[in-house]
Design a protein around this motif. Structure first.
Motif, PDB file in Angstrom:
ATOM      1  N   UNK A 181       0.994  -1.392  -0.059  1.00  0.00           N
ATOM      2  CA  UNK A 181      -0.054   0.013  -0.029  1.00  0.00           C
ATOM      3  C   UNK A 181       0.989   1.186  -0.035  1.00  0.00           C
ATOM      4  N   UNK A 182       0.426   2.289  -0.675  1.00  0.00           N
ATOM      5  CA  UNK A 182       1.275   3.561  -0.743  1.00  0.00           C
ATOM      6  C   UNK A 182       0.512   4.780  -0.274  1.00  0.00           C
ATOM      7  N   UNK A 183       1.161   5.769   0.131  1.00  0.00           N
ATOM      8  CA  UNK A 183       0.385   7.137   0.457  1.00  0.00           C
ATOM      9  C   UNK A 183       1.196   8.127  -0.128  1.00  0.00           C
ATOM     10  N   UNK A 184       0.490   9.113  -0.673  1.00  0.00           N
ATOM     11  CA  UNK A 184       1.336  10.293  -0.981  1.00  0.00           C
ATOM     12  C   UNK A 184       0.976  11.674  -0.415  1.00  0.00           C
ATOM     13  N   UNK A 185       0.593  11.467   0.940  1.00  0.00           N
ATOM     14  CA  UNK A 185       0.104  12.674   1.668  1.00  0.00           C
ATOM     15  C   UNK A 185       1.360  13.760   1.812  1.00  0.00           C
ATOM     16  N   UNK A 186       2.326  13.336   1.485  1.00  0.00           N
ATOM     17  CA  UNK A 186       3.522  14.270   1.715  1.00  0.00           C
ATOM     18  C   UNK A 186       3.701  15.213   0.539  1.00  0.00           C
ATOM     19  N   UNK A 227      10.494   7.961  -5.180  1.00  0.00           N
ATOM     20  CA  UNK A 227      10.325   9.053  -6.059  1.00  0.00           C
ATOM     21  C   UNK A 227      10.158  10.238  -5.194  1.00  0.00           C
ATOM     22  N   UNK A 228       9.502  11.028  -5.643  1.00  0.00           N
ATOM     23  CA  UNK A 228       9.464  12.647  -4.864  1.00  0.00           C
ATOM     24  C   UNK A 228       9.012  12.564  -3.698  1.00  0.00           C
ATOM     25  N   UNK A 229       8.438  11.563  -3.117  1.00  0.00           N
ATOM     26  CA  UNK A 229       7.961  11.632  -1.963  1.00  0.00           C
ATOM     27  C   UNK A 229       6.836  10.473  -1.360  1.00  0.00           C
ATOM     28  N   UNK A 230       6.714   9.753  -2.187  1.00  0.00           N
ATOM     29  CA  UNK A 230       5.739   8.562  -1.842  1.00  0.00           C
ATOM     30  C   UNK A 230       6.192   7.843  -0.740  1.00  0.00           C
ATOM     31  N   UNK A 231       5.072   7.323   0.008  1.00  0.00           N
ATOM     32  CA  UNK A 231       5.616   6.253   1.202  1.00  0.00           C
ATOM     33  C   UNK A 231       5.166   5.084   0.684  1.00  0.00           C
ATOM     34  N   UNK A 232       5.894   3.966   0.542  1.00  0.00           N
ATOM     35  CA  UNK A 232       5.370   2.729   0.363  1.00  0.00           C
ATOM     36  C   UNK A 232       5.558   1.724   1.517  1.00  0.00           C
ATOM     37  N   UNK A 233       4.491   1.118   1.831  1.00  0.00           N
ATOM     38  CA  UNK A 233       4.378   0.082   2.963  1.00  0.00           C
ATOM     39  C   UNK A 233       4.242  -1.355   2.660  1.00  0.00           C
TER      40      UNK A 233
END
Length: 580
Positions: free
Chosen positions: A45-50, A89-95
């Motif tokens: 799962x990934x999050x791009x909140x940053x 990448x530019x700031x994705x967080x992969x869990x």
């Protein structure tokens, strides 16, 4: 990702974000959203909140992502949920989820069974009406009605999984010109005429079923009582409508579809609803007279032109009772209404909604401008022996639902009752799965030859065979289902097992999305993917191994898969056979 795990991670991310926001003197940040990475190797799962908030916070997005991860790791339960995470990448967080988090789905499914992924309705749950099929009682149900039946029934089942009280309704158009033509057709047959004869009515229906109705009418109580009546044609009309309603009921029963209510168009005239609707629209100034007809000003609500309500001969156009009917739906408390209809009904949407807005204005109601919702489906082309089938002898001009079910099941006249029942089940399963397996707004080619194949090329066979194969493995094992709850699920560490666990975890969220988007085809897609993941796992990881602990873990995974396959097939109205 399992909803319980997703909600836990979102809560942790929100807490970490809020903590960082306070530290940096920022306003409360938006809720973080999670998505599945396009590539499996990027994580679960990934999050791009940053990336979303970095500019407002005047921070480098990668640095913000790193700070968020460090704060996240201090949250209680983080280690139990997350195995690792990385900034990409530019700031994705992969869990990457922990094995314990991934295998939670097995425990949830084995515990919940048929209720997995289901939100139970209560007495206070919202109500929704789905109107579908709604065939004129002028002939057998055709394949378009079959697509409506499959779509509508599956959609109703999907909405019910989300805690919605669903009402299924069939609207009988038992009034108007087409019904008059039906009566004339039967009368012509009773007079000894047949299609092609010089005096056969031009507007008559030509199917063999008209001769069947005429034959049934002869000598019946309706025939005897009307022999000396002034209006024998009315007796014929009533008999023909009742006959065809019964025929349609038989087809629907074969197809496995039931309704909560059958609503008669004729009742809207007899109870004064149509007259009242016209009065309401007149009183709010939404109508006008022109060329001897009464018009409804629908362009004020976005229609491309105004529409005739009452023709110069005094008869109403067909959308007027439709407005009255939908007024009834609103009065009965259905604030959510979905109509499943053919794409040829597209032109009626604007005028029905416009009429409802006028009624709402008169009665002080607040009806949404987009009420009701519509699911419009395109035509179905039937192929058999490599050629398009355009007509049915029984119907005269189209393929019927009964034809489609019987052909797809391989029904023959030589079959005994038990064999015929099994063949009809196979046919029903194939027809329902096939007709749901494409988006409603796409044309569909139904291949009878494919439906008859018993191999992986047949999508319904492919899914059902996965279920049957698991049943066979569990039977070979011979243990008790309760033993599976004690399995050591940490042993499920293979790549194939990981893919299968991911797919199983998606089921509840897939149901919610399919219901929200009115997209039952998403469930058919999911089941094919789940069956594929199972077959891959089965070919990669032997289940009945000598190691008792590993065997039990893999059996638990298979039992979970079997349950989800069964649950999904049931929502589509398709059987889940234990043997094939």
């Amino acid at each position: 990702m399992l909803l319980t795990n997703k909600n836990r991670l979102v809560a942790m991310l929100s807490a970490a974000l809020n903590s960082l926001a306070q530290e940096h003197g920022q306003a409360e940040p938006p809720a973080p959203r999670l998505e599945r990475p396009k590539a499996v190797e990027h994580g679960d799962v990934a999050c791009n909140i940053a990336l979303q908030i970095a500019k407002a916070w005047q921070m480098n997005p990668r640095e913000l992502a790193q700070a968020l991860v460090e704060r996240l790791k201090t949250q209680a339960g983080y280690g139990a949920l997350i195995d690792s995470c990385e900034i990409a990448g530019p700031g994705f967080i992969n869990f990457r989820l922990s094995n314990a988090a991934k295998t939670t789905v097995i425990q949830e499914v084995l515990t919940a069974g048929e209720a997995f992924g289901i939100v139970s309705a209560t007495a206070n749950s919202p109500k929704a009406m789905i109107e579908f099929v709604s065939a004129n009682p002028t002939g057998p149900l055709h394949v378009g009605h079959g697509r409506q039946a499959a779509l509508g029934d599956a959609l109703a089942n999907l909405l019910a999984t989300q805690g919605i009280r669903v009402h299924r309704e069939f609207y009988y158009n038992d009034a108007g010109v087409q019904i008059a033509n039906l009566a004339l057709s039967v009368q012509a047959r009773l007079d000894g005429l047949k299609p092609g004869d010089p005096h056969w009515p031009e507007q008559a229906y030509n199917g063999e079923y008209i001769a069947d109705i005429a034959q049934a009418f002869k000598g019946s109580p309706a025939d005897v009582s009307s022999a000396f009546a002034v209006d024998r044609l009315e007796a014929i009309r009533q008999f023909a409508v009742a006959y065809l309603r019964n025929e349609q009921d038989i087809d629907l029963k074969i197809f496995g579809v039931q309704f909560d209510c059958y609503y008669l168009e004729s009742s809207l005239y007899t109870d004064g609803s149509v007259t009242q609707i016209v009065q309401d629209l007149n009183q709010v100034g939404k109508t006008y007279e022109s060329e001897g007809a009464l018009w409804l000003n629908t362009t004020v609500d976005g229609d491309d032109k105004n529409r005739v309500m009452r023709k110069s001969d005094g008869s109403f156009t067909y959308f007027v009772p439709d407005v009255a009917y939908h007024t009834s739906k609103w009065q009965r408390g259905f604030e959510k209404v979905i109509n499943v209809q053919g794409s040829d009904h597209h032109g009626t949407i604007a005028r029905v909604r416009s009429g409802l807005q006028g009624v709402a204005q008169k009665r002080g109601w607040t009806i949404p401008k987009a009420y009701p919702d519509y699911v419009l489906h395109k035509m179905v082309t039937v192929m058999r022996n490599g050629e398009e089938v355009k007509i049915s002898k029984r119907a005269g001009s189209y393929v019927t639902v009964r034809d489609l079910v019987e052909w797809s099941g391989g029904v023959t006249d030589e079959m005994n009752e038990a064999e015929r029942a099994l063949a009809l089940q196979r046919g029903r399963d194939a027809v329902r799965f096939f007709l749901i397996s494409r988006k409603a707004d796409t044309e569909f080619v139904f291949d009878i030859d494919l439906a008859l194949q018993q191999n992986d090329e047949n999508p319904v066979f492919y899914v059902q065979y996965a279920h049957a194969r698991i049943c066979s493995i569990l039977q070979q094992w011979g243990g008790q289902a309760s033993e599976l709850m004690a399995a050591d699920l940490s042993l499920l560490d293979s790549k194939a097992a990981d893919h299968l666990l991911r797919r199983l975890a998606e089921y509840p969220e897939m149901l919610a999305t399919a219901a929200t988007e009115l997209a039952p085809h998403a469930l058919a897609f999911y089941l094919r993917d789940l069956a594929g993941d199972f077959h891959t796992f089965y070919n990669a990881d032997r289940v009945l191994v000598d190691d008792p602990a590993l065997k039990l873990a893999r059996l638990a995974l298979l039992s979970t898969t079997r349950q989800v396959l069964q649950n999904g097939l049931k929502l589509l109205g398709v059987s889940a056979p234990a043997k094939m």
